[in-house]
Scaffold this active site. Structure first.
Site, PDB file in Angstrom:
ATOM      1  N   ASP A 114      47.004  -9.192  89.073  1.00 26.20           N
ATOM      2  CA  ASP A 114      46.427  -9.116  87.743  1.00 26.20           C
ATOM      3  C   ASP A 114      47.094  -7.927  87.051  1.00 26.20           C
ATOM      4  O   ASP A 114      47.646  -7.045  87.715  1.00 26.20           O
ATOM      5  CB  ASP A 114      44.914  -8.919  87.850  1.00 26.20           C
ATOM      6  CG  ASP A 114      44.261  -8.701  86.511  1.00 26.20           C
ATOM      7  OD1 ASP A 114      44.601  -9.423  85.558  1.00 26.20           O
ATOM      8  OD2 ASP A 114      43.403  -7.795  86.411  1.00 26.20           O
ATOM      9  N   ASP A 124      45.783  -6.179  83.632  1.00 27.61           N
ATOM     10  CA  ASP A 124      44.850  -5.242  83.011  1.00 27.61           C
ATOM     11  C   ASP A 124      43.900  -4.645  84.042  1.00 27.61           C
ATOM     12  O   ASP A 124      43.290  -5.361  84.843  1.00 27.61           O
ATOM     13  CB  ASP A 124      44.048  -5.943  81.918  1.00 27.61           C
ATOM     14  CG  ASP A 124      44.934  -6.458  80.798  1.00 27.61           C
ATOM     15  OD1 ASP A 124      45.873  -5.742  80.419  1.00 27.61           O
ATOM     16  OD2 ASP A 124      44.697  -7.584  80.313  1.00 27.61           O
TER      17      ASP A 124
END
Length: 311
Positions: A104, A106
């Site tokens: 991922d 963020d």
């Protein structure tokens, strides 16, 4: 400033703007077929505003704090590694032999939520952050949160360019090293995010990740460069999008072992097809995600040790 310095600054500014991902009108892709692999952050010719690596170009106080945290983390050894999670030994084994690791972006690869940063620059921060929290905690379908947040901010091409220039994104400490050792071992690295491709491409460039290994959302613009919606066909634009993206990756490349790393509920959904989910709490700890993690870590040093030395 000397004339030579001024000329260099003007050249850098022109290059920075040209190096932004192509901001296309509605129905057009942002990917460039001429892009392949990219240099590392240090010494790389990338836009200076796009991404700040750990300990680089940070205020002195920030550098000191980051360095102290990293120094403490480097003392990690096999005897005192973090062992939080439901299947820690399994996750360590999967990481030690993974053909591909999907991150991922963020609050994992970078220290903030890109859409919240963008919203802050447009004066919509608190309203958008509330929707982000709901999405990351799994309290609302991701596609609903994405649509709601974009409707609030409606970012134009120029808004995104100004955001990246005025608020450089920062890498989480140690992630550049982790990506480096994974690639050195021959493990492919992917960035799988519910964020925006335009803001993630500079991150990929900084880490040396091929932009073809980005699975993220595409913002659409009209002929004037104003916001015109988002591409709902991107797998990460909807709930259960990350497992869909990983299935696509696995089918395309035929990987035997895949690991997903992230901080949010949508990341935890990626197992399966990921063989292990490593939850990351170095930026924010979400209890719902921690409970679903095979292994839960708060920095990347133990993972680096596993990759370099095996399990």
């Amino acid at each position: 400033m000397t004339m030579a310095m001024a000329s260099a600054a003007r050249s850098l500014n022109r290059f920075a703007l040209l190096s932004l991902p192509s901001l296309t009108v509605a129905q057009q892709s942002t990917l460039s077929s001429s892009s392949s692999t990219f240099p590392r952050c240090v010494g790389a010719s990338i836009p200076s505003f796009a991404i700040i690596p750990p300990k680089a170009s940070l205020p002195t106080a920030t550098v000191t704090a980051t360095t102290t945290r990293t120094t403490r983390a480097l003392s990690t050894s096999p005897s005192n590694m973090e062992h939080e999670g439901n299947h820690v030994e399994h996750a360590m084994e999967m990481l030690s032999k993974a053909n591909a690791v999907c991150f991922d972006v963020d609050s994992t690869v970078i220290t903030e939520e890109g859409i919240d940063v963008l919203a802050d620059t447009l004066g919509k921060g608190p309203e958008v952050a509330a929707w982000t929290a709901k999405a990351m905690d799994g309290n609302i379908k991701f596609e609903d949160a994405l649509a709601a947040r974009l409707e609030i901010i409606q970012p134009s091409k120029s808004d995104i360019a100004a955001c990246l220039e005025n608020h450089p994104l920062r890498l989480s400490p140690g992630v550049d090293k982790l990506v480096e050792v994974l690639q050195k071992r021959g493990t492919d690295v992917f960035l799988v995010s519910g964020g925006f491709r335009l803001m993630i491409e500079p991150v990929a460039e900084c880490l040396g990740v091929n932009i073809e290994n980005i699975y993220a959302n595409t913002i659409l613009f009209d002929e004037k460069g104003d916001y015109a919606g988002f591409d709902a066909t991107e797998p990460t634009s909807a709930d259960q999008g990350k497992p869909k993206a990983l299935r696509t990756i696995k089918a395309k490349y035929g990987y035997d072992t895949m690991v997903m790393v992230g901080d949010g509920a949508t990341d935890a959904q990626a197992k399966p097809p990921a063989d292990a989910f490593i939850g990351f709490g170095g930026v924010v700890t979400r209890e719902a995600v921690k409970e679903k993690s095979c292994w839960f870590v708060k920095d990347f040093e133990a993972m680096i040790h596993i990759v370099e030395h095996g399990h």
